[in-house]
Design a protein around this motif. Structure first.
Motif, short mmCIF file in Angstrom:
data_model
loop_
_atom_site.label_atom_id
_atom_site.label_comp_id
_atom_site.label_asym_id
_atom_site.label_seq_id
_atom_site.Cartn_x
_atom_site.Cartn_y
_atom_site.Cartn_z
N SER A 162 -27.20 -2.66 -28.65
CA SER A 162 -28.19 -1.57 -28.70
C SER A 162 -28.25 -0.91 -30.08
CB SER A 162 -27.86 -0.51 -27.64
OG SER A 162 -26.70 0.20 -28.01
N GLY A 163 -27.13 -0.92 -30.81
CA GLY A 163 -27.06 -0.24 -32.10
C GLY A 163 -26.71 1.24 -31.99
N VAL A 164 -26.62 1.74 -30.73
CA VAL A 164 -26.45 3.18 -30.51
C VAL A 164 -24.99 3.61 -30.71
CG1 VAL A 164 -26.55 4.96 -28.70
CG2 VAL A 164 -28.43 3.32 -28.96
N LEU A 165 -24.82 4.80 -31.30
CA LEU A 165 -23.49 5.34 -31.56
C LEU A 165 -23.08 6.30 -30.45
CD1 LEU A 165 -21.40 5.33 -34.01
CD2 LEU A 165 -22.34 7.58 -34.55
N GLU A 166 -22.01 5.97 -29.74
CA GLU A 166 -21.48 6.89 -28.72
C GLU A 166 -20.89 8.11 -29.42
OE1 GLU A 166 -21.54 6.35 -25.22
OE2 GLU A 166 -21.01 8.46 -25.42
N GLY A 167 -20.97 9.29 -28.80
CA GLY A 167 -20.46 10.51 -29.44
C GLY A 167 -18.94 10.48 -29.63
N GLN A 168 -18.47 11.15 -30.67
CA GLN A 168 -17.02 11.22 -30.94
C GLN A 168 -16.27 11.85 -29.78
OE1 GLN A 168 -14.67 11.10 -33.67
NE2 GLN A 168 -15.92 10.04 -35.16
N SER A 169 -16.86 12.91 -29.18
CA SER A 169 -16.11 13.60 -28.13
C SER A 169 -15.97 12.71 -26.89
CB SER A 169 -16.76 14.94 -27.79
OG SER A 169 -18.10 14.72 -27.44
N ALA A 170 -16.98 11.88 -26.64
CA ALA A 170 -16.87 10.92 -25.52
C ALA A 170 -15.74 9.94 -25.79
CB ALA A 170 -18.19 10.19 -25.33
N MET A 171 -15.62 9.53 -27.04
CA MET A 171 -14.56 8.57 -27.39
C MET A 171 -13.18 9.22 -27.24
SD MET A 171 -16.26 5.90 -28.03
CE MET A 171 -14.91 4.87 -28.56
N GLU A 172 -13.10 10.48 -27.64
CA GLU A 172 -11.83 11.21 -27.49
C GLU A 172 -11.45 11.33 -26.02
OE1 GLU A 172 -12.49 13.82 -31.53
OE2 GLU A 172 -12.55 14.84 -29.59
N GLN A 179 -19.26 7.38 -14.69
CA GLN A 179 -18.46 6.40 -13.94
C GLN A 179 -17.47 5.65 -14.83
OE1 GLN A 179 -20.85 3.30 -12.17
NE2 GLN A 179 -19.02 2.28 -11.37
N PHE A 180 -17.80 5.56 -16.09
CA PHE A 180 -16.94 4.80 -17.00
C PHE A 180 -15.53 5.40 -17.05
CE2 PHE A 180 -15.46 2.95 -21.01
CZ PHE A 180 -15.86 1.64 -20.82
N TYR A 181 -15.49 6.74 -17.05
CA TYR A 181 -14.19 7.41 -17.21
C TYR A 181 -13.30 7.26 -15.98
CZ TYR A 181 -16.76 9.57 -21.03
OH TYR A 181 -17.52 9.78 -22.15
N SER A 182 -13.93 7.08 -14.83
CA SER A 182 -13.12 7.03 -13.62
C SER A 182 -12.74 5.59 -13.24
CB SER A 182 -13.85 7.72 -12.46
OG SER A 182 -15.14 7.16 -12.34
N THR A 183 -13.24 4.62 -13.99
CA THR A 183 -12.92 3.22 -13.67
C THR A 183 -11.56 2.86 -14.27
OG1 THR A 183 -15.27 2.74 -13.71
CG2 THR A 183 -13.80 0.85 -13.82
N LYS A 184 -10.78 2.14 -13.49
CA LYS A 184 -9.44 1.80 -13.97
C LYS A 184 -9.36 0.33 -14.35
CE LYS A 184 -6.94 5.42 -11.53
NZ LYS A 184 -7.84 6.35 -12.17
N ALA A 185 -8.60 0.03 -15.37
CA ALA A 185 -8.41 -1.35 -15.81
C ALA A 185 -7.16 -1.39 -16.68
CB ALA A 185 -9.62 -1.83 -16.59
N ARG A 186 -6.74 -2.60 -17.02
CA ARG A 186 -5.55 -2.72 -17.86
C ARG A 186 -5.87 -2.40 -19.32
NH1 ARG A 186 -0.65 -5.86 -17.12
NH2 ARG A 186 0.64 -5.23 -18.90
N MET A 187 -7.09 -2.76 -19.72
CA MET A 187 -7.48 -2.55 -21.11
C MET A 187 -8.99 -2.32 -21.17
SD MET A 187 -6.66 -4.98 -24.32
CE MET A 187 -7.11 -4.41 -25.94
N CYS A 188 -9.41 -1.62 -22.20
CA CYS A 188 -10.84 -1.30 -22.33
C CYS A 188 -11.34 -1.72 -23.71
CB CYS A 188 -10.97 0.21 -22.13
SG CYS A 188 -12.52 0.89 -22.64
N PHE A 189 -12.49 -2.36 -23.76
CA PHE A 189 -13.14 -2.69 -25.04
C PHE A 189 -14.43 -1.91 -25.14
CE2 PHE A 189 -10.52 -6.49 -24.68
CZ PHE A 189 -10.09 -6.65 -25.99
N ILE A 190 -14.61 -1.27 -26.27
CA ILE A 190 -15.87 -0.55 -26.46
C ILE A 190 -16.35 -0.77 -27.89
CG2 ILE A 190 -14.56 1.61 -26.79
CD1 ILE A 190 -17.09 2.96 -25.49
N THR A 191 -17.57 -1.24 -28.02
CA THR A 191 -18.14 -1.48 -29.35
C THR A 191 -18.82 -0.20 -29.81
OG1 THR A 191 -18.72 -3.65 -28.48
CG2 THR A 191 -19.55 -3.11 -30.66
N ARG A 192 -18.40 0.31 -30.95
CA ARG A 192 -18.97 1.58 -31.45
C ARG A 192 -19.20 1.48 -32.95
NH1 ARG A 192 -17.82 6.56 -33.85
NH2 ARG A 192 -18.98 8.26 -32.90
N PRO A 193 -20.45 1.57 -33.44
CA PRO A 193 -21.67 1.62 -32.65
C PRO A 193 -21.84 0.36 -31.81
CG PRO A 193 -22.15 1.52 -35.03
CD PRO A 193 -20.70 1.65 -34.89
N ASN A 194 -22.57 0.55 -30.72
CA ASN A 194 -22.67 -0.50 -29.71
C ASN A 194 -23.51 -1.70 -30.21
OD1 ASN A 194 -24.60 -1.47 -27.17
ND2 ASN A 194 -22.44 -1.31 -26.69
#
Ligand SMILES: Cc1ncc(COP(=O)(O)O)c(C=O)c1O
Length: 361
Positions: free
Chosen positions: A157-167, A139-154
Motif C-alpha cells: 500500500s505504501g502507507v505508514l502506520e503511526g509511531q504510537s500504534a507501533m509502540e 483486532q491486530f493487537y488482540s491476536t496472539k502468535a509466536r512472532m509478528c511481521f509488519i512492513t512499515r511503511p507497508n
C-alpha cells in the motif's frame, strides 16, 4: 515428489516479480531504484583484490556491522546482524524464533514472503486485515502468535502506520515484532529507536532500495544483542560475500549521494501520485518508492496492466484479495514516469485499438 519433506508438498515457493531481459523496457515492477548506486560503491567493487576473492570473507561481517551500528546509532556491532539481502535476515528470524507448528502473524495485505517462510518452516500464517485506509485494526493487537511481521511503511500500500500504534504493538505483543523497514529511507520517520526501547523489537533494513544495490544482496537488522545472538546461531557460515561487505561499507560512507537520491525519488513520487490522481486513480499516501494506484473503472486494472505491458512498461499486478483493482508502480526515473503517464493517458482514452487483442500479445 516422494522424497520431499511433508511440509513442502503443498508449498508453491515465493514468486518474485519478474525480471524480463528485453532491451528498452521500462521496469516498474520490483521497486528497484532507477538511479545508479554511489560511484564509491563501484570503485570499491573494482578494487576487490585477488586475495579477497581467493579467501573466505569475514564470517561475521564485523567491519560492516560496526559501520552500520555507528551510522544508525546503536551501541555496537552486537546490535546488528547482516544478511544476503533482508530476505535472508527474515528467514533467519523465522528459524531463530518460531518452532514448526507455531503461528506467525501479519497484517494483510503485506509482503508475501512472510507467508512463504512460514510455510517452508511448517508454521501457520495468521493474517489480520488492515482497515480501509491500510492501517492496523483493533483486532491486530488482540491476536496472539509466536512472532509478528509488519512492513512499515507497508508494502504494497505504501502507507505508514503511526509511531504510537507501533509502540503499542511492541508493548502488547508477547513475542518478537519484526518491523520490516525496507522502504523507510523514503518515509518521514522510522522505528530505529525501538530496539533500545523494546526488548522484542527487530528492525530490518535493506541496501536494495535506497542504496540501489538490489543485485548485490545486502540487508541487515538491528535488535537487542540477546536477539541478534540467536539469529547469529542460525545464519549460514559466510552469508555475506566479500564484495557485498566492501560495497556496503562504501555505500554507507557516501551520505551525500544517498540523500540526493532518496529526495529525488520522494519528489518524483509526489509528481507521479498527482498525475495518477489527475487521471482518476485513487492513491493511498505513499511513504515508499512505489505507489498503489487503485482503479475501479473500465478498463479493469488487469487490462491496464496488460496494455502497459504491450507497450513495454512493466508494473506489478497482484491477483489477490483487495489488490485486484490496483497496480503497484515503482517510482522510476523522470523519463520513465513521463512514459508511464503518456501510456496510461492513451490507454484510458481508449487509444489502444482493442485491449483484448493487446492482452493476448
Ligand atoms: C517489504 C520488503 N521486505 C524485504 C524485502 C527484501 O529486500 P532484499 O532485497 O534486501 O532481500 C523487500 C523486497 O522487495 C520488501 O519489499
Amino acid at each position: 515428489m516422494k522424497y520431499a519433506r511433508e511440509t513442502l508438498k503443498d508449498v508453491e515457493g515465493y514468486v518474485p516479480g519478474e525480471q524480463p531481459k528485453m532491451p528498452g523496457i521500462i521496469k516498474l515492477n520490483t521497486n528497484e531504484n532507477p538511479y545508479p548506486p554511489s560511484p564509491r560503491v563501484l570503485q570499491a567493487i573494482q578494487e576487490i583484490s585477488t586475495e579477497m576473492v581467493r579467501k573466505y570473507p569475514d564470517p561475521v561481517s564485523l567491519r560492516l556491522r560496526e559501520a552500520i551500528a555507528e551510522k544508525y546509532g546503536v551501541e555496537g556491532p552486537d546490535w546488528v546482524i547482516v544478511g544476503n539481502g533482508m530476505d535472508d535476515v527474515l528467514s533467519m528470524a523465522v528459524r531463530a524464533f518460531v518452532d514448526p507448528g507455531d503461528t506467525i502473524m501479519s497484517p494483510y495485505p503485506t509482503y508475501t514472503l512472510y507467508e512463504t517462510l512460514a510455510q517452508l518452516h511448517g508454521a501457520k500464517m495468521q493474517y489480520v486485515d488492515l482497515d480501509g485506509e491500510f492501517q492496523l485494526s483493533e483486532q491486530f493487537y488482540s491476536t496472539k502468535a509466536r512472532m509478528c511481521f509488519i512492513t512499515r511503511p507497508n508494502a504494497p500500500s505504501g502507507v505508514l502506520e503511526g509511531q504510537s500504534a507501533m509502540e503499542r504493538l511492541c508493548r502488547e505483543f508477547d513475542g518478537p515484532v519484526f518491523i520490516d523497514e525496507a522502504y523507510a529511507d523514503f518515509a518521514e520517520d522510522n522505528c530505529l529507536g525501538f530496539p533500545r526501547a523494546f526488548e522484542n523489537a527487530i528492525v530490518g533494513r535493506t541496501f536494495s532500495k535506497s542504496y540501489s544495490l538490489c543485485g548485490l544482496r545486502l540487508g541487515f537488522a538491528i535488535a537487542r544483542p540477546e536477539l541478534v545472538r540467536e539469529m547469529m546461531k542460525i545464519k549460514d557460515s559466510y552469508n555475506v560475500n566479500a564484495v557485498a561487505q566492501a560495497a556496503g561499507l562504501a555505500a554507507l560512507a557516501d551520505t551525500e549521494h544517498f540523500r540526493a537520491c532518496t529526495s529525488r525519488i520522494r519528489k518524483n513520487r509526489e509528481w507521479l501520485t498527482q498525475a495518477l490522481e489527475g487521471m482518476g486513480f485513487r492513491v493511498p499516501p505513499s511513504q515508499t518508492n512505489f505507489v498503489l494506484a487503485q482503479w475501479t473503472g473500465a478498463p479493469s486494472a488487469r487490462e491496464i496492466f496488460d496494455a502497459l505491458r504491450a507497450r513495454a512498461i512493466i508494473v506489478r499486478y497482484f491477483d489477490a484479495p483487495r489488490l485486484r483493482d490496483a497496480l503497484r508502480i515503482t517510482v522510476g526515473s523522470e523519463r520513465e514516469i513521463e512514459a508511464l503517464i503518456d501510456a496510461l493517458r492513451a490507454i484510458l482514452a481508449g487509444e489502444d485499438a482493442a485491449l483484448g487483442a493487446v492482452a493476448e500479445a
